[in-house]
Motif scaffolding. Structure first.
Motif, PDB file in Angstrom:
ATOM      1  N   UNK A 100      56.327  56.337  62.749  1.00  0.00           N
ATOM      2  CA  UNK A 100      56.935  57.658  62.795  1.00  0.00           C
ATOM      3  C   UNK A 100      56.187  58.578  63.765  1.00  0.00           C
ATOM      4  N   UNK A 101      54.881  58.436  63.833  1.00  0.00           N
ATOM      5  CA  UNK A 101      54.087  59.268  64.744  1.00  0.00           C
ATOM      6  C   UNK A 101      54.568  59.092  66.183  1.00  0.00           C
ATOM      7  N   UNK A 102      54.828  57.835  66.562  1.00  0.00           N
ATOM      8  CA  UNK A 102      55.279  57.556  67.915  1.00  0.00           C
ATOM      9  C   UNK A 102      56.773  57.841  68.086  1.00  0.00           C
ATOM     10  N   UNK A 103      57.576  57.432  67.121  1.00  0.00           N
ATOM     11  CA  UNK A 103      59.031  57.573  67.227  1.00  0.00           C
ATOM     12  C   UNK A 103      59.467  59.033  67.273  1.00  0.00           C
ATOM     13  N   UNK A 104      58.735  59.895  66.553  1.00  0.00           N
ATOM     14  CA  UNK A 104      59.095  61.309  66.502  1.00  0.00           C
ATOM     15  C   UNK A 104      58.352  62.145  67.541  1.00  0.00           C
ATOM     16  N   UNK A 105      57.568  61.475  68.403  1.00  0.00           N
ATOM     17  CA  UNK A 105      56.775  62.186  69.394  1.00  0.00           C
ATOM     18  C   UNK A 105      57.612  63.051  70.321  1.00  0.00           C
ATOM     19  N   UNK A 106      58.671  62.481  70.886  1.00  0.00           N
ATOM     20  CA  UNK A 106      59.519  63.229  71.816  1.00  0.00           C
ATOM     21  C   UNK A 106      60.220  64.373  71.106  1.00  0.00           C
ATOM     22  N   UNK A 107      60.711  64.121  69.895  1.00  0.00           N
ATOM     23  CA  UNK A 107      61.392  65.164  69.121  1.00  0.00           C
ATOM     24  C   UNK A 107      60.449  66.319  68.801  1.00  0.00           C
ATOM     25  N   UNK A 108      59.211  66.011  68.398  1.00  0.00           N
ATOM     26  CA  UNK A 108      58.263  67.041  67.972  1.00  0.00           C
ATOM     27  C   UNK A 108      57.543  67.708  69.139  1.00  0.00           C
ATOM     28  N   UNK A 109      57.558  67.073  70.300  1.00  0.00           N
ATOM     29  CA  UNK A 109      56.848  67.616  71.447  1.00  0.00           C
ATOM     30  C   UNK A 109      55.711  66.728  71.899  1.00  0.00           C
ATOM     31  N   UNK A 110      55.137  65.995  70.941  1.00  0.00           N
ATOM     32  CA  UNK A 110      54.067  65.034  71.235  1.00  0.00           C
ATOM     33  C   UNK A 110      53.783  64.249  69.976  1.00  0.00           C
ATOM     34  N   UNK A 111      53.184  63.054  70.100  1.00  0.00           N
ATOM     35  CA  UNK A 111      52.814  62.293  68.901  1.00  0.00           C
ATOM     36  C   UNK A 111      51.871  63.074  67.992  1.00  0.00           C
ATOM     37  N   UNK A 112      50.975  63.861  68.588  1.00  0.00           N
ATOM     38  CA  UNK A 112      50.052  64.653  67.785  1.00  0.00           C
ATOM     39  C   UNK A 112      50.767  65.696  66.952  1.00  0.00           C
ATOM     40  N   UNK A 113      51.754  66.366  67.557  1.00  0.00           N
ATOM     41  CA  UNK A 113      52.524  67.352  66.803  1.00  0.00           C
ATOM     42  C   UNK A 113      53.373  66.687  65.729  1.00  0.00           C
ATOM     43  N   UNK A 114      53.884  65.502  66.041  1.00  0.00           N
ATOM     44  CA  UNK A 114      54.654  64.759  65.058  1.00  0.00           C
ATOM     45  C   UNK A 114      53.781  64.419  63.858  1.00  0.00           C
ATOM     46  N   UNK A 115      52.556  63.973  64.121  1.00  0.00           N
ATOM     47  CA  UNK A 115      51.644  63.633  63.027  1.00  0.00           C
ATOM     48  C   UNK A 115      51.333  64.856  62.166  1.00  0.00           C
ATOM     49  N   UNK A 116      51.164  65.986  62.798  1.00  0.00           N
ATOM     50  CA  UNK A 116      50.866  67.211  62.044  1.00  0.00           C
ATOM     51  C   UNK A 116      52.010  67.573  61.101  1.00  0.00           C
TER      52      UNK A 116
END
Length: 321
Positions: free
Chosen positions: A275-291
């Motif tokens: 999910x961290x990687x898959x949602x990276x583009x949606x969230x803006x970056x993998x780091x933001x997705x993880x947050x």
């Protein structure tokens, strides 16, 4: 698979009146007279088995007086089976030739039921509550209300019962659940693979976008498998019934649906990624997705296929916070 026909020479006594269903001979006669050739583009395969048609109606739990929406009635066999149990039926048919023929079919085979049936020529993906045809004997307005102004009578179907083609089954179901809040249940015959996907549980091989989105609206379960040999022409796949019972009190805020569905789409677009990687583009970056994932209480190392609808809603709520 779309359009239904059934039951050679069958007749049912309802009270003291004889009501007949369609048979394979009649279906082929209709097709020849109307110049209808079943097409793959419209997913047209016509059922010629009495038990299949009546089973759909029985499994849908349709009873006398129920308000039923039917999508893609084809030649009208499922229509007749629904009318047979004294339901009101509003049909949506995209094929103009079949839509024009349906009232005559009902009149010829079940004259007693003519006033409980109506059809509109429309694309089910674009239909709204106001578009639905209203059977002439149905009147939802309170007794004593002034009817002289000719105001449209509302028809708010509680059941969706249909035989849907593979290429539009999922979008039709999801669209109608969204646009017709009166629908309490959906019973449809679809390609076996589609039924399995809709009813799949998190973690299973067939679990995916249709499974998650359907669960936003309803509890889903797969019904009986239907042999390909009950259709004319015979399709290359088997079919199955699938049942959806709308949540009595939907726990998910309606204003979160669009965001939740966008997250679901992103999570399954790259199914093998975390999910961290898959949602990276949606969230803006993998780091933001993880947050966002951690704020939602979801492990970023999981894949989307492990999450239920409530997990995706939690991610949407965390993203919006």
């Amino acid at each position: 698979v779309r359009g239904l026909g059934s039951f050679a020479g069958a007749r049912l006594v309802l009270g003291h009146k004889h009501m007949s269903l369609l048979g394979p001979v009649q279906i082929r006669a209709f097709a020849n007279r109307l110049g209808v050739r079943p097409t793959k583009a419209l997913g047209q395969n016509f059922v010629h088995d009495a038990g299949t048609v009546r089973r759909i109606v029985r499994d849908a739990g349709v009873e006398a007086g129920d308000l039923v929406l039917e999508v893609g009635p084809g030649f009208g066999s499922l229509t007749l089976a629904l009318l047979e149990v004294a339901a009101f039926v509003s049909a949506v048919e995209i094929d103009p030739v079949l839509a024009r023929e349906l009232p005559a079919t009902v009149r010829a085979n079940m004259p007693e039921a003519c006033d409980r049936f109506a059809v509109v020529e429309r694309d089910a993906m674009l239909v709204s509550a106001e578009d639905l045809a209203v059977p002439s004997s149905y009147d939802a307005r309170p007794a004593g209300e002034d009817h002289s102004n000719g105001a449209n009578k509302p028809f708010s179907p509680t059941h969706l019962v249909a035989n849907l083609p593979y290429n539009v089954a999922v979008p039709v179901i999801l669209t109608l659940l969204e646009t017709l809040p009166s629908l309490r249940s959906v019973t449809v015959m679809v390609q076996l693979e589609v039924a399995d996907r809709l009813a799949a549980e998190p973690g299973s091989r067939t679990y995916g976008i249709p499974s998650v989105k359907a669960n936003w609206y309803a509890d889903v379960r797969r019904g009986a498998k239907i042999s390909r040999h009950v259709f004319w022409p015979v399709p290359n796949v088997d079919s199955a019934l699938v049942h959806l019972e709308r949540h009595e009190d939907n726990p998910y805020p309606d204003d979160l649906r669009e965001l939740t569905f966008a997250i679901v789409d992103a999570a399954f677009a790259q199914r093998r990624k975390t999910l961290r990687a898959a949602l990276g583009a949606w969230a803006g970056s993998p780091g933001q997705a993880e947050e966002i994932l951690r704020a939602a209480g979801v492990d970023p190392s999981l894949r989307g296929e492990r999450l239920g609808i409530s997990d995706f809603v939690a991610i949407a709520m965390a993203a919006r916070a």
